[in-house]
Design an enzyme around this catalytic site. Structure first.
Site, mmCIF file in Angstrom:
data_model
loop_
_atom_site.group_PDB
_atom_site.id
_atom_site.type_symbol
_atom_site.label_atom_id
_atom_site.label_comp_id
_atom_site.label_asym_id
_atom_site.label_seq_id
_atom_site.Cartn_x
_atom_site.Cartn_y
_atom_site.Cartn_z
ATOM 1 N N GLY A 15 0.812 -1.216 0.000
ATOM 2 C CA GLY A 15 0.000 0.000 0.000
ATOM 3 C C GLY A 15 0.845 1.267 0.000
ATOM 4 O O GLY A 15 1.642 1.500 0.910
ATOM 5 N N GLY A 17 -0.345 4.377 0.149
ATOM 6 C CA GLY A 17 -1.203 5.491 0.574
ATOM 7 C C GLY A 17 -0.451 6.357 1.582
ATOM 8 O O GLY A 17 0.782 6.337 1.648
ATOM 9 N N PHE A 18 -1.207 7.080 2.404
ATOM 10 C CA PHE A 18 -0.580 7.987 3.374
ATOM 11 C C PHE A 18 0.352 7.232 4.323
ATOM 12 O O PHE A 18 1.456 7.697 4.622
ATOM 13 C CB PHE A 18 -1.657 8.714 4.182
ATOM 14 C CG PHE A 18 -2.341 9.800 3.412
ATOM 15 C CD1 PHE A 18 -1.720 11.015 3.225
ATOM 16 C CD2 PHE A 18 -3.596 9.608 2.874
ATOM 17 C CE1 PHE A 18 -2.341 12.033 2.505
ATOM 18 C CE2 PHE A 18 -4.225 10.610 2.162
ATOM 19 C CZ PHE A 18 -3.597 11.825 1.974
ATOM 20 N N GLY A 19 -0.102 6.070 4.809
ATOM 21 C CA GLY A 19 0.695 5.314 5.771
ATOM 22 C C GLY A 19 1.946 4.731 5.130
ATOM 23 O O GLY A 19 3.062 4.931 5.627
ATOM 24 N N VAL A 83 -1.913 -7.533 -4.310
ATOM 25 C CA VAL A 83 -1.599 -8.652 -3.407
ATOM 26 C C VAL A 83 -2.866 -9.464 -3.165
ATOM 27 O O VAL A 83 -3.914 -8.915 -2.834
ATOM 28 C CB VAL A 83 -1.005 -8.142 -2.076
ATOM 29 C CG1 VAL A 83 -0.788 -9.293 -1.105
ATOM 30 C CG2 VAL A 83 0.300 -7.404 -2.335
ATOM 31 N N GLU A 174 -18.842 17.618 1.368
ATOM 32 C CA GLU A 174 -17.994 18.395 0.448
ATOM 33 C C GLU A 174 -18.466 18.221 -0.999
ATOM 34 O O GLU A 174 -18.487 19.177 -1.780
ATOM 35 C CB GLU A 174 -16.527 17.987 0.622
ATOM 36 C CG GLU A 174 -16.018 18.409 1.993
ATOM 37 C CD GLU A 174 -14.536 18.162 2.263
ATOM 38 O OE1 GLU A 174 -13.998 18.825 3.152
ATOM 39 O OE2 GLU A 174 -13.929 17.311 1.586
ATOM 40 N N ASP A 305 -5.606 3.198 8.031
ATOM 41 C CA ASP A 305 -7.025 2.819 8.091
ATOM 42 C C ASP A 305 -7.251 1.338 8.379
ATOM 43 O O ASP A 305 -8.268 0.960 8.961
ATOM 44 C CB ASP A 305 -7.699 3.131 6.749
ATOM 45 C CG ASP A 305 -8.059 4.590 6.603
ATOM 46 O OD1 ASP A 305 -7.742 5.366 7.531
ATOM 47 O OD2 ASP A 305 -8.650 4.956 5.567
ATOM 48 N N ALA A 322 -6.371 10.707 7.398
ATOM 49 C CA ALA A 322 -4.973 10.672 6.962
ATOM 50 C C ALA A 322 -3.961 10.762 8.109
ATOM 51 O O ALA A 322 -2.933 10.075 8.093
ATOM 52 C CB ALA A 322 -4.742 11.808 5.964
ATOM 53 N N GLN A 323 -4.237 11.594 9.112
ATOM 54 C CA GLN A 323 -3.221 11.839 10.161
ATOM 55 C C GLN A 323 -2.773 10.581 10.926
ATOM 56 O O GLN A 323 -1.567 10.373 11.092
ATOM 57 C CB GLN A 323 -3.704 12.929 11.117
ATOM 58 C CG GLN A 323 -3.334 14.333 10.662
ATOM 59 C CD GLN A 323 -1.838 14.513 10.417
ATOM 60 O OE1 GLN A 323 -1.002 14.052 11.170
ATOM 61 N NE2 GLN A 323 -1.490 15.175 9.336
HETATM 62 C C1 LIG Z 1 -13.243 10.548 -0.770
HETATM 63 C C2 LIG Z 1 -12.397 10.564 0.454
HETATM 64 C C3 LIG Z 1 -12.181 11.756 1.125
HETATM 65 C C4 LIG Z 1 -11.389 11.799 2.257
HETATM 66 N N1 LIG Z 1 -11.187 13.000 2.880
HETATM 67 C C5 LIG Z 1 -10.358 13.065 3.933
HETATM 68 C C6 LIG Z 1 -10.054 14.317 4.539
HETATM 69 O O1 LIG Z 1 -10.549 15.362 4.134
HETATM 70 N N2 LIG Z 1 -9.170 14.323 5.585
HETATM 71 C C7 LIG Z 1 -8.589 13.181 6.049
HETATM 72 O O2 LIG Z 1 -7.779 13.236 6.974
HETATM 73 N N3 LIG Z 1 -8.884 11.989 5.514
HETATM 74 C C8 LIG Z 1 -9.742 11.894 4.478
HETATM 75 N N4 LIG Z 1 -10.022 10.685 3.912
HETATM 76 C C9 LIG Z 1 -9.476 9.476 4.526
HETATM 77 C C10 LIG Z 1 -8.014 9.281 4.163
HETATM 78 O O3 LIG Z 1 -7.846 9.393 2.775
HETATM 79 C C11 LIG Z 1 -7.570 7.916 4.657
HETATM 80 O O4 LIG Z 1 -7.752 7.878 6.045
HETATM 81 C C12 LIG Z 1 -6.129 7.651 4.320
HETATM 82 O O5 LIG Z 1 -5.961 7.597 2.919
HETATM 83 C C13 LIG Z 1 -5.648 6.356 4.950
HETATM 84 O O6 LIG Z 1 -4.331 6.110 4.562
HETATM 85 P P1 LIG Z 1 -3.824 4.608 4.388
HETATM 86 O O7 LIG Z 1 -2.375 4.689 4.066
HETATM 87 O O8 LIG Z 1 -4.246 3.793 5.551
HETATM 88 O O9 LIG Z 1 -4.639 4.032 3.142
HETATM 89 P P2 LIG Z 1 -4.799 4.613 1.664
HETATM 90 O O10 LIG Z 1 -4.326 6.005 1.557
HETATM 91 O O11 LIG Z 1 -6.193 4.297 1.262
HETATM 92 O O12 LIG Z 1 -3.797 3.698 0.816
HETATM 93 C C14 LIG Z 1 -3.986 2.317 0.640
HETATM 94 C C15 LIG Z 1 -3.186 1.885 -0.579
HETATM 95 O O13 LIG Z 1 -3.159 0.476 -0.610
HETATM 96 C C16 LIG Z 1 -3.344 0.022 -1.932
HETATM 97 N N5 LIG Z 1 -3.898 -1.347 -1.855
HETATM 98 C C17 LIG Z 1 -4.992 -1.745 -1.184
HETATM 99 N N6 LIG Z 1 -5.155 -3.065 -1.284
HETATM 100 C C18 LIG Z 1 -4.131 -3.518 -2.056
HETATM 101 C C19 LIG Z 1 -3.760 -4.803 -2.536
HETATM 102 N N7 LIG Z 1 -4.440 -5.913 -2.204
HETATM 103 N N8 LIG Z 1 -2.673 -4.912 -3.329
HETATM 104 C C20 LIG Z 1 -1.945 -3.810 -3.658
HETATM 105 N N9 LIG Z 1 -2.260 -2.562 -3.227
HETATM 106 C C21 LIG Z 1 -3.332 -2.417 -2.432
HETATM 107 C C22 LIG Z 1 -4.280 1.034 -2.559
HETATM 108 O O14 LIG Z 1 -4.159 1.052 -3.969
HETATM 109 C C23 LIG Z 1 -3.812 2.333 -1.899
HETATM 110 O O15 LIG Z 1 -2.846 2.984 -2.678
HETATM 111 C C24 LIG Z 1 -10.813 10.606 2.765
HETATM 112 C C25 LIG Z 1 -11.027 9.398 2.101
HETATM 113 C C26 LIG Z 1 -11.810 9.376 0.953
HETATM 114 C C27 LIG Z 1 -12.034 8.080 0.236
#
Ligand SMILES: Cc1cc2nc3c(=O)[nH]c(=O)nc-3n(C[C@H](O)[C@H](O)[C@H](O)COP(=O)(O)OP(=O)(O)OC[C@H]3O[C@@H](n4cnc5c(N)ncnc54)[C@H](O)[C@@H]3O)c2cc1C
Length: 425
Positions: A15, A17-19, A83, A174, A305, A322-323
């Site tokens: 992943g 993403g933010f984390g 994955v 939003e 998340d 995100a935080q």
């Molecule tokens: C529409 C929307 C608006 C949002 N607005 C806000 C906001 O205003 N403020 C805020 O703080 N938070 C907001 N959030 C929440 C925030 O985006 C999430 O809390 C944050 O992205 C979590 O980070 P993460 O690294 O856990 O997961 P993510 O950022 O979701 O990253 C997960 C990554 O894992 C990858 N992945 C998943 N499963 C697999 C797999 N099996 N194989 C390979 N890759 C995989 C995905 O492609 C993705 O790139 C919002 C979310 C959404 C959907």
């Protein structure tokens, strides 16, 4: 997967993403091989997806290539893959492009849209979790406006111009505000022979107030802002079904609409392999200890998340924003360093910086600790925080210029149907 053989330990992060990104960035001083796997080759800034859906921003400005973010990391390898399964006993990861093993594994897979088992809604509603999904919403909205412009049927036109959003968390609120701005400032100029007043925006919320996770003040103010913008807010209303034409509420009432956006909830994007013992069933999140370690697995971690960490201040886990993901990623990097120095890890504590949500032009609500305020100042802070949080200097600049252009011209310029959306039948 053509990864070089090395005597270094291998840390696999699933992943970007933010984390995942915040963790990988901080591993640069560690003598390890880092492999990051994501099904997209870019990091998505999800908080601004709604602006892509509503033509405010181009998708490139909220997405950033993962290889570019981590280009300074030694011994870093990215693999574009999905994955499928993990075997914690043999430490093997199965992906759609091959298999690999890990010494340490970090699950940072975030969430996916939760349709609560409703197959009809899953088939016909529009989710908004990824860039392609946001582009689908943009195309659908513009295609339906084009159809409405040449429709001779009042009934058909009304359904095409009725926009329903289910879920009044920050995403739904939003999005509703952005649709209302389009109705007010943009569409009347584009569709001069269409009565744009016919466009209806409905926001459905199952609970008693909008922006449930925020303060009462934020709820009340945002409700007032939305009403002023002409959005119809339906509280205590469960949407039970949607067949692509007709939305049905739990009380049996119906509404004809060709646009239903599902922002009602998420569930963990878990991966097969740990379900028996380590998943919090109701949420699909991995239960972790204060070091982000999966229960019973000293070499497997989960952050963001997908991680469920119970603490004194957050007995039901951290909010899925995100935080916590960023802070857990950075903290885990420190703990991995400690592991390699054979020192004890430190427990994670979350620093809550507050919550913001914007409702159209000049309006936002802010809960920053004990400070609760709304209006233009909150909107200004919202813009600043989002601009600073975007990944990459180029993206910050593009978003800044787009916002300035849109603000001065009352415009949203990305009104393009680049890849038409085909509704499922
Ligand atoms: C529409 C929307 C608006 C949002 N607005 C806000 C906001 O205003 N403020 C805020 O703080 N938070 C907001 N959030 C929440 C925030 O985006 C999430 O809390 C944050 O992205 C979590 O980070 P993460 O690294 O856990 O997961 P993510 O950022 O979701 O990253 C997960 C990554 O894992 C990858 N992945 C998943 N499963 C697999 C797999 N099996 N194989 C390979 N890759 C995989 C995905 O492609 C993705 O790139 C919002 C979310 C959404 C959907």
């Amino acid at each position: 997967m053509n990864l070089p053989n090395t005597s270094q330990k291998r840390i696999v992060i699933i992943g970007g993403g933010f984390g995942g990104i915040s963790l990988a960035k901080k591993l640069k001083n560690l003598d390890v091989q880092v492999v990051l796997i994501d099904r997209h080759n870019y990091h998505t800034f999800q908080p601004l997806l709604y602006q892509v859906s509503t033509s405010g921003l181009e998708p490139d400005s909220i997405a950033y290539p993962i290889r570019k973010v981590l280009k300074r990391l030694k011994n870093f390898h990215f693999r574009l893959a999905s994955v499928e399964k993990i075997n914690p006993d043999t430490k093997e990861i199965k992906t759609n492009i091959g298999e690999l093993t890990y010494d340490y594994l970090v699950l940072a897979t975030g969430t996916k849209t939760n349709f609560f088992g409703n197959a009809n809604i899953e088939k016909h509603a529009m989710p908004m979790k990824t860039v392609p999904q946001a582009l689908n919403i943009r195309s659908l909205m513009l295609q339906n406006f084009e159809k409405a412009d040449d429709s001779e049927s009042d009934e058909e036109r009304k359904a095409l111009l009725t926009f329903c959003i289910v879920g009044a968390g920050p995403t739904g609120v939003e999005l509703a505000g952005a649709f209302a701005e389009l109705k007010r400032n943009v569409f009347p100029k584009d569709y001069r022979h269409l009565n744009v007043d016919e466009m209806e925006i409905h926001l459905f919320e199952g609970g008693p107030r909008i922006l449930g996770p925020m303060s009462e003040h934020a709820s009340e103010k945002s409700n007032q802002f939305l009403k002023r913008l002409g959005v119809k807010v339906h509280l205590n209303t469960i949407v039970a079904d949607y067949d692509g034409d007709l939305l049905t509420k739990a009380n049996g009432e119906t509404l004809k609409t060709k646009n239903l956006i599902w922002a009602a909830g998420v569930t963990g994007a878990s991966i097969a392999g740990f379900e028996n013992t380590k998943l919090v069933e109701r949420l699909n999140r991995y239960k972790v200890n204060l070091f982000n370690q999966l229960e019973g697995c000293s070499d497997v971690f989960a952050i963001g998340d997908i991680a469920y960490m119970e603490t004194e201040n957050f007995p039901n886990g951290h909010p899925q924003v995100a935080q916590p993901a960023i802070q857990q990623g950075e903290h885990l990097a420190k703990n991995l360093n400690l592991i390699f120095q054979e020192k004890p890890m430190k427990p994670f504590t979350y620093f809550d910086k507050g919550t913001l949500a914007t409702i159209g032009r000049n309006r936002a609500v802010a809960d920053l600790g004990k400070l609760k305020f709304s209006g233009f100042f909150a909107w200004f802070i919202w813009m600043f925080v989002h601009l600073m949080a975007l990944v990459g200097f180029r993206n910050k600049m593009i978003v800044f210029f787009n916002w300035a252009y849109n603000y001065i011209n009352y415009d949203k310029a990305a009104r393009l149907i680049v890849r038409p959306f085909k509704q499922k039948t």
